[in-house]
Enzyme design. Sequence first.
Site, PDB file in Angstrom:
ATOM      1  N   THR A 103     -56.556 -24.564 -39.186  1.00 53.26           N
ATOM      2  CA  THR A 103     -57.624 -24.422 -38.200  1.00 53.26           C
ATOM      3  C   THR A 103     -58.578 -23.296 -38.540  1.00 53.26           C
ATOM      4  O   THR A 103     -59.772 -23.375 -38.257  1.00 53.26           O
ATOM      5  CB  THR A 103     -57.024 -24.196 -36.796  1.00 53.26           C
ATOM      6  N   THR A 179     -51.667 -22.804 -38.256  1.00 57.21           N
ATOM      7  CA  THR A 179     -50.708 -22.066 -37.432  1.00 57.21           C
ATOM      8  C   THR A 179     -49.388 -22.787 -37.188  1.00 57.21           C
ATOM      9  O   THR A 179     -48.369 -22.141 -36.963  1.00 57.21           O
ATOM     10  CB  THR A 179     -51.330 -21.722 -36.063  1.00 57.21           C
ATOM     11  N   ASP A 180     -49.372 -24.121 -37.249  1.00 57.07           N
ATOM     12  CA  ASP A 180     -48.154 -24.842 -36.877  1.00 57.07           C
ATOM     13  C   ASP A 180     -46.977 -24.503 -37.773  1.00 57.07           C
ATOM     14  O   ASP A 180     -45.838 -24.432 -37.303  1.00 57.07           O
ATOM     15  CB  ASP A 180     -48.403 -26.358 -36.896  1.00 57.07           C
ATOM     16  N   LYS A 257     -44.514 -19.194 -33.723  1.00 62.13           N
ATOM     17  CA  LYS A 257     -45.572 -19.659 -32.831  1.00 62.13           C
ATOM     18  C   LYS A 257     -44.921 -20.161 -31.547  1.00 62.13           C
ATOM     19  O   LYS A 257     -44.090 -21.065 -31.572  1.00 62.13           O
ATOM     20  CB  LYS A 257     -46.373 -20.775 -33.500  1.00 62.13           C
TER      21      LYS A 257
END
Length: 293
Positions: A103, A179-180, A257
């Site tokens: 992202t 980020t995942d 996360k």
Amino acid sequence: MRKVELFMKEKGIEIGDYVEVVEKENGTRVIHRGLVMPPYELSKGETLTVKLDNGYNVGILIDQIVEVRIIEKAKPREEVSFKEVLPKKPGLPNVTIIGTGGTIASKIDYKTGAVHAAFTAEELAKAVPEIFEIANITPRLLFNIMSEDMKPEYWKKMAHEVAKALNSGEDGVIIGHGTDTMGYSAAALSFMLRELEKPVIFVGSQRSSDRPSSDAAMNLICSTRMAVEDFGEVAVVMHGETSDTYCLVHRGTKVRKMHTSRRDAFRSINDVPIAKIWYDGRVEYLREDYRKR
């Protein structure tokens, strides 16, 4: 190959094409016009997804399509070019930004509503000029993927690229990552890069870089500041709060996360973050048991 991919290949349809689709439902012919969207990865692949002119998506069963016509072909995407952004300034430390996608290196296609990994590390660096006052930036594109496509074999490539940069004299390395799976990659490189003497900083963003609410700029600025600190570990730098107050530095083996969309989604698990970093350059170390240069 699923039914939808076979259908698109047979008809010469590509993602982003503007098409007219005629389906027959309960004996009635229904006409849809819109942009072809990427097939949903977790579906059985039996429907063609089209974004209508009103902005809504519709899924059309392949078996009910009686006619399809391509009205306008999608425009080809620009080739990704990559080169050094600006000449080096004497006296500033040298930092390499390795782009892997995600992202932080993506933008919205407002025509389809989809998010694409489209920014190179070079474009990202140009979008945040403040980092050039902190360090001499050398961007390198390694991958241009979303983080759900990250694989263990890519961790090896990342580790080799990081080692090459540090061994060539760079003072620190930043890895732009989705980020995942960033926590997994940070943990992997923490074990792969042994006896580090320089910082390796993972950074991402919860919202794409071209959105007004994006956290990409501040995260990148904070990660650049950490990349020139007296620090020698793999860490993740992300927002510490939902507002733009400070970022937190999380140890690569302890970070996770914890939320899908909050800007402060990353947390140190059963541990205290290494430091807080403010936008203006202040760094507050929250613990003393970290490796220095």
